[in-house]
Design a protein around this motif. Structure first.
Motif, mmCIF file in Angstrom:
data_model
loop_
_atom_site.group_PDB
_atom_site.id
_atom_site.type_symbol
_atom_site.label_atom_id
_atom_site.label_comp_id
_atom_site.label_asym_id
_atom_site.label_seq_id
_atom_site.Cartn_x
_atom_site.Cartn_y
_atom_site.Cartn_z
ATOM 1 N N UNK A 125 0.807 -1.223 0.000
ATOM 2 C CA UNK A 125 0.000 0.000 0.000
ATOM 3 C C UNK A 125 0.839 1.271 0.000
ATOM 4 N N UNK A 126 2.104 1.159 -0.332
ATOM 5 C CA UNK A 126 2.988 2.322 -0.335
ATOM 6 C C UNK A 126 3.139 2.911 -1.733
ATOM 7 N N UNK A 127 3.602 4.120 -1.775
ATOM 8 C CA UNK A 127 3.896 4.833 -3.016
ATOM 9 C C UNK A 127 5.123 4.183 -3.650
ATOM 10 N N UNK A 128 4.917 3.463 -4.733
ATOM 11 C CA UNK A 128 5.999 2.683 -5.363
ATOM 12 C C UNK A 128 7.092 3.581 -5.950
ATOM 13 N N UNK A 183 12.681 5.412 -5.407
ATOM 14 C CA UNK A 183 13.601 6.544 -5.269
ATOM 15 C C UNK A 183 14.386 6.449 -3.955
ATOM 16 N N UNK A 184 13.696 6.095 -2.879
ATOM 17 C CA UNK A 184 14.351 5.984 -1.574
ATOM 18 C C UNK A 184 15.331 4.806 -1.516
ATOM 19 N N UNK A 185 14.983 3.698 -2.156
ATOM 20 C CA UNK A 185 15.903 2.555 -2.210
ATOM 21 C C UNK A 185 17.148 2.934 -3.015
ATOM 22 N N UNK A 186 16.952 3.563 -4.158
ATOM 23 C CA UNK A 186 18.097 3.977 -4.984
ATOM 24 C C UNK A 186 19.011 4.928 -4.221
ATOM 25 N N UNK A 215 1.417 4.852 -11.052
ATOM 26 C CA UNK A 215 1.995 5.491 -9.873
ATOM 27 C C UNK A 215 0.948 5.617 -8.779
ATOM 28 N N UNK A 216 1.280 5.013 -7.658
ATOM 29 C CA UNK A 216 0.363 5.097 -6.520
ATOM 30 C C UNK A 216 0.996 5.977 -5.480
#
Length: 127
Positions: free
Chosen positions: A57-60, A65-68, A126-127
């Motif tokens: 349910x998160x903004x993919x 972007x945060x993982x990168x 985009x969610x």
């Protein structure tokens, strides 16, 4: 390390930290330790399954972007611990495999979860 369970124990502790942080509602730290588990020899699938469940349910787009961004912060410390920063939270872990920034990043980017983030964004969902 030969003949011991030190590596399995360290990864079990990381998974326990995931559960603790989830119960405390601290998703950023939980995500961070799941990313660390993806780099474990024994629990990579547990890490990937956990992050898939959390990300449902998160903004993919933001998550990718945060993982990168986190992958760029990976360092091997002189005390044999490894660390990276995910969403401003320092994630400290130990791994018996010789990890460097490139290997750590490749392990995450080759997961089906990470690949699905790329596809999700390319499809415009985009969610």
């Amino acid at each position: 390390m030969s003949g011991t369970t030190i590596e399995k124990d360290s990864h079990r502790i990381e998974y326990d930290l995931v559960k603790v942080y989830q119960n405390l509602g601290r998703k950023d730290e939980a995500y961070g330790y799941l990313l660390a588990l993806i780099n474990s020899q024994w629990n990579y699938s547990l890490g990937e399954k956990g992050i898939i469940a959390m990300a449902e349910n998160d903004d993919k787009k933001k998550l990718k972007k945060d993982i990168d961004k986190a992958l760029k912060t990976f360092v091997v410390r002189p005390d044999y611990f490894l660390e990276f920063t995910f969403r401003g939270k320092k994630i400290l872990f130990w791994n018996a495999l010789p990890l460097n920034k490139e290997y750590f990043s490749k392990n995450i980017m080759k997961t089906e979860f990470y690949k699905s983030l790329n596809l999700y964004i390319l499809d415009g969902n985009l969610k």
